[in-house]
Enzyme design. Sequence first.
Site, PDB file in Angstrom:
ATOM      1  N   PRO A  52       0.852  -1.182  -0.006  1.00 47.96           N
ATOM      2  CG  PRO A  52      -0.816  -1.612   1.568  1.00 47.96           C
ATOM      3  CD  PRO A  52       0.415  -1.979   1.029  1.00 47.96           C
ATOM      4  CD  GLU A  53       3.502   2.343  -4.243  1.00 51.34           C
ATOM      5  OE1 GLU A  53       3.332   3.113  -5.012  1.00 51.34           O
ATOM      6  OE2 GLU A  53       4.350   1.370  -4.334  1.00 51.34           O
ATOM      7  CG  HIS A  56      -3.597 -13.173   8.342  1.00 52.02           C
ATOM      8  ND1 HIS A  56      -2.536 -13.574   8.869  1.00 52.02           N
ATOM      9  CD2 HIS A  56      -3.701 -14.066   7.189  1.00 52.02           C
ATOM     10  CE1 HIS A  56      -2.029 -14.796   8.247  1.00 52.02           C
ATOM     11  NE2 HIS A  56      -2.763 -14.736   7.207  1.00 52.02           N
ATOM     12  NE  ARG A 115       5.005 -10.091   2.558  1.00 53.58           N
ATOM     13  CZ  ARG A 115       5.927  -9.786   1.461  1.00 53.58           C
ATOM     14  NH1 ARG A 115       5.421  -9.163   0.497  1.00 53.58           N
ATOM     15  NH2 ARG A 115       7.129  -9.969   1.541  1.00 53.58           N
ATOM     16  CE  LYS A 118      20.242  14.170  -2.602  1.00 51.93           C
ATOM     17  NZ  LYS A 118      20.423  13.747  -1.198  1.00 51.93           N
TER      18      LYS A 118
END
Length: 269
Positions: free
Chosen positions: A2-3, A91, A110, A150
């Site tokens: 999930p973002e 879960h 997880r 960078k």
Amino acid sequence: MPELPEVETTKNGLLPLIKNQTVTKAIRHRDNLRWEIPAHLRTTLANQTVIDINRRGKYLLIEFKVGTLIIHLGMSGSIKVVSSDELLLKHDHFELIFDNDKSMRLNDPRRFGAVLFSADGLHPLLDSLGVEPLEVLFDETYLYVRSRKKQQNIKAFIMDSKVVVGVGNIYACESLFTCGIDPQHKAGGVSKKRYQLLTQHIKTILAKAIKAGGTTLQDFSQVDGSPGYFTQTLNVYGREGKLCPTCDGKISRIIQNQRSTFYCPICQT
């Protein structure tokens, strides 16, 4: 994983369901996820009312008068609101039961997620976060200025949460594809003009993903149990070997910083 769009979708789904509702029980069905779930939540949150729900990066912030419940969905987490008498699923590791007989449950197969608490709304995990990509500070010069000298690849740079939050692997791949930038370029070598274009596409793609309810690849689902529909519009992510949607080439997959990167070697230069 999930973002930002998935966490924003979760926040938006929770707001009408639990805001202004009062907790009767806070239950940890296991003691720890990525870190220990605070045992004191059982007493701290009892009889407390949800004042608001916010998001910072990939963290969900549920606000109470006594402090902030901080939730991270980890690699596989999702949150649902169901009837409090509904059977627990495998879960379902943490639960808030409200006085309207509804239950908010965190399901995390997880167990890389987190349930934490801050009495003052501050936390070390939040302190170092960069700007929000959908807010004003993330303007057309921000990435260019931060990228000078960078040496890391540009994909890793835009995924660095100390630079900008929430541009996870899926949306980094999609944004770089849309503006034709090779993910292997060094961040410091990309021009200002290309960074301006990339900034626009990051904002657009994240906004579209939020509108579509996020992206479901395996475990993520919205608060009502439905999947995220942005999966249907992915151009490169997870499409190794398939035809590029804009040219005759095929999508390639490489490993960068221990993550899969999907891109078109012809379109992205």
